[in-house]
Design an enzyme around this catalytic site. Structure first.
Site, PDB file in Angstrom:
ATOM      1  N   GLU A   1      -4.372 -11.252   2.921  1.00 45.84           N
ATOM      2  CA  GLU A   1      -3.899 -11.200   1.531  1.00 45.84           C
ATOM      3  C   GLU A   1      -4.469 -12.397   0.769  1.00 45.84           C
ATOM      4  OE1 GLU A   1       0.399 -11.258  -0.834  1.00 45.84           O
ATOM      5  OE2 GLU A   1       0.187 -12.228   1.114  1.00 45.84           O
TER       6      GLU A   1
ATOM      7  N   CYS B   1       2.069  -8.303   2.955  1.00 47.96           N
ATOM      8  CA  CYS B   1       3.023  -9.390   3.151  1.00 47.96           C
ATOM      9  C   CYS B   1       4.474  -8.909   3.206  1.00 47.96           C
ATOM     10  CB  CYS B   1       2.831 -10.440   2.053  1.00 47.96           C
ATOM     11  SG  CYS B   1       3.672 -12.019   2.391  1.00 47.96           S
TER      12      CYS B   1
ATOM     13  N   LYS C   1       0.166  -3.456  -4.328  1.00 45.80           N
ATOM     14  CA  LYS C   1       1.469  -3.739  -3.725  1.00 45.80           C
ATOM     15  C   LYS C   1       2.587  -3.267  -4.651  1.00 45.80           C
ATOM     16  CE  LYS C   1       4.053  -7.697  -1.823  1.00 45.80           C
ATOM     17  NZ  LYS C   1       4.009  -9.176  -1.633  1.00 45.80           N
TER      18      LYS C   1
END
Length: 546
Positions: A293, A416, A357
């Protein structure tokens, strides 16, 4: 009431039960907090589950005393809250790390992660303890009552304000080991419910009833032992199958730059290090390369120089990389935390698949106007890159999905924080049954070098157990590894020579394990959790006695 408590049951435990039940005021809160802190040892990297058994048993005995007080609701709440405060303080102390990157600027605000965060999350456990008090009993039924309400607390914690299911009780079992395999049947929340029952069972050995029957008090412990034994045996049998590898080969790469250095300068050093990996690490033309990321400290897709460097070294391989990106739709540009898939076409690295995301960090990634009170005002006190997040934040993607890049097996993308949520992998669009693996990218450099990275990795591995899908995970300064569909680690990144001072690279080239058949949890979701919860409620009613 405190002088009138008389414990009955197993004689050796009676004095301890009386001592804990008689605690009041600050002594009760202080000891409950110590029990919660001790319980944190039951999670990664230690996985000392007996610590959770001892802590939960002690808390229930303290709740026995609280229920007999005149203001029992308040007493129950304070014990549950203090237990949660100690647990979250020790288990999540790593949240102070971003404030220590520049301590001269931000150390004065350490009260936010050290007091406000654990204190706020503990409110959920305090409320659960108070609600459990309305149904409390001196009989073994309180074991079921405790398990029901604290399992619901964990469910609420995983969804309230976007959710933060960090170290939920079911993850005490080391992922990839025998008992953890139960998550494939009913998911990690179902495993949490069963774990709470197992940990609470010893509390039934002693209570305040005059009854002298030993069997009734010992029965919950016998049930817990049998339940754990069956879980271990089933999991061990499942793990007797070796990992089967597919024909795909994955190369996981993390440069390992410290967070404090990442945004200093133009990012050329970071790009150069990744370029060296592409050039020097042994690899075949059809390999799939994965970076973490935010691998580069700039918008990769808008940086022609970086794309040229990647184009020069990538060759026929595919690259999966995390990057911040900005999009325009007739208004001021908005930012996304994205995963991009690049392949070289006509000598140029081209974008062939993209995921934004969608489950953003509460109070961190969402736009300040939506979730952070006075976001613009507090941005000046937040550390480093968090300042921009507080004032502008990110826009969430539309939904979890399965990506189908050309020449790659379809995969579920997790960035994440999303790796904490079981439902994302299970609900990843109508084509979720076609996914062959999970790609998890993260920036664990924010967590420091304490327990945070190990906890994050352990929880991510449960997504593989629940789904049966292997996971390729790359985390900046965290665990970079390959995991099979049972949560077993099959390969782990190793340091590469040539790191600049303070950098800790992690690289590994490994086959991708084959996907397993869809698990019961993948097919039926949380149905077993609710059925078991209902069963516990019936058992609590049948065994209830004030």
């Amino acid at each position: 009431m405190k002088d009138g408590i008389r414990s009955h049951g197993f004689t050796a435990l009676g004095p301890l039960h009386e001592a804990l039940a008689k605690l009041t005021g600050w002594k009760a809160c202080g000891f409950a907090a110590l029990l919660g802190a001790f319980a944190a040892l039951a999670f990664a990297p230690f996985h000392l589950t007996p610590a959770l058994v001892v802590s939960v048993t002690g808390l229930i005995w303290m709740m026995d005393g609280a229920r007999g007080m005149v203001r029992w609701g308040r007493s129950m709440f304070m014990r549950g809250w203090a237990f949660g405060f100690g647990f979250f303080l020790i288990g999540m102390y790593w949240t102070t790390s971003p404030f220590l990157v520049e301590p001269e600027k931000h150390a004065v605000f350490l009260w936010m992660p050290l007091i406000a965060l654990p204190g706020g999350m503990a409110l959920i456990w305090g409320a659960g303890a108070a609600l459990a008090g309305a149904f409390w009993s001196a009989s073994p039924s309180r074991v079921f009552i405790f398990s029901i309400f604290f399992a619901l607390c964990e469910l609420v914690r995983g969804h309230l304000f976007g959710g933060f299911p960090w170290n939920i009780f079911g993850t005490t079992w080391a992922p990839g080991h025998a008992v953890s395999q139960a998550a494939a049947i009913g998911g990690v929340y179902w495993l949490t419910l069963l774990t709470l029952l197992v940990c609470a069972a010893p509390a039934a050995l002693v209570d305040t009833r005059d009854s002298r029957g030993v069997l009734g008090r010992a029965l919950p412990v016998l049930v817990a032992v049998v339940l754990t034994g069956f879980g271990w045996a089933w999991g061990a049998q499942r793990l007797s199958q070796p990992s089967v590898m597919s024909e795909e080969t994955i190369v996981l790469m993390d440069a390992g730059i410290p967070q404090a250095e990442k945004y200093k300068g133009t990012g050329d050093r970071v790009l150069a290090r990744y370029g060296e990996f592409l050039r020097d690490i042994e690899s075949d033309p059809d390999d799939i390369v994965v970076w973490p990321e935010g691998a580069l400290p700039f918008e990769l897709l808008a940086n022609n120089y970086a794309l040229d460097v990647i184009s020069a070294y990538l060759g026929q391989r595919s690259l999966i990389v995390g990057t911040t990106r900005r999009s325009f739709d007739g208004r001021e540009g908005v930012y996304h935390n994205s995963l991009a898939v690049l392949q070289t076409e006509s000598g140029r690295a081209e974008l062939i698949a993209l995921y934004d995301k969608h489950r953003l960090v509460p109070f961190g990634e969402l736009p300040a106007s939506e979730i952070i009170p006075f976001g613009n005002s507090i941005s000046g006190i937040l550390p480093g890159a968090m300042q921009q997040l507080a004032t502008s934040g990110f826009e969430p993607g539309s939904e979890p999905t399965v990506l189908f890049p050309a020449n790659l097996p379809p995969f579920v993308a997790l960035i994440c924080y999303e790796g904490l949520f079981p439902e994302i992998t299970r609900k990843a669009g109508p084509q979720r049954s076609e996914a062959k693996w999970i790609v998890t990218i993260s920036n664990d450099a924010w967590f420091g070098r304490g327990m945070g990275p190990a906890q994050h990795y352990a929880q991510n591995r449960y997504r593989s157990i629940e789904s049966g899908l292997p996971m390729a995970r790359v985390a900046s300064r965290g665990a970079t590894a390959m995991v099979d569909g049972m949560g077993r680690e099959t390969a782990r990144g190793q340091r590469v020579a040539g790191d600049p001072d303070g950098w800790i690279s992690s690289v590994v080239r490994t086959p991708l394990p084959a996907a397993l058949p869809a698990t019961p949890y993948q097919r039926f979701g949380p149905a077993l959790f609710w059925l078991t919860l209902t069963g516990f409620a019936v058992l609590a009613f049948l065994s209830w006695r004030r």
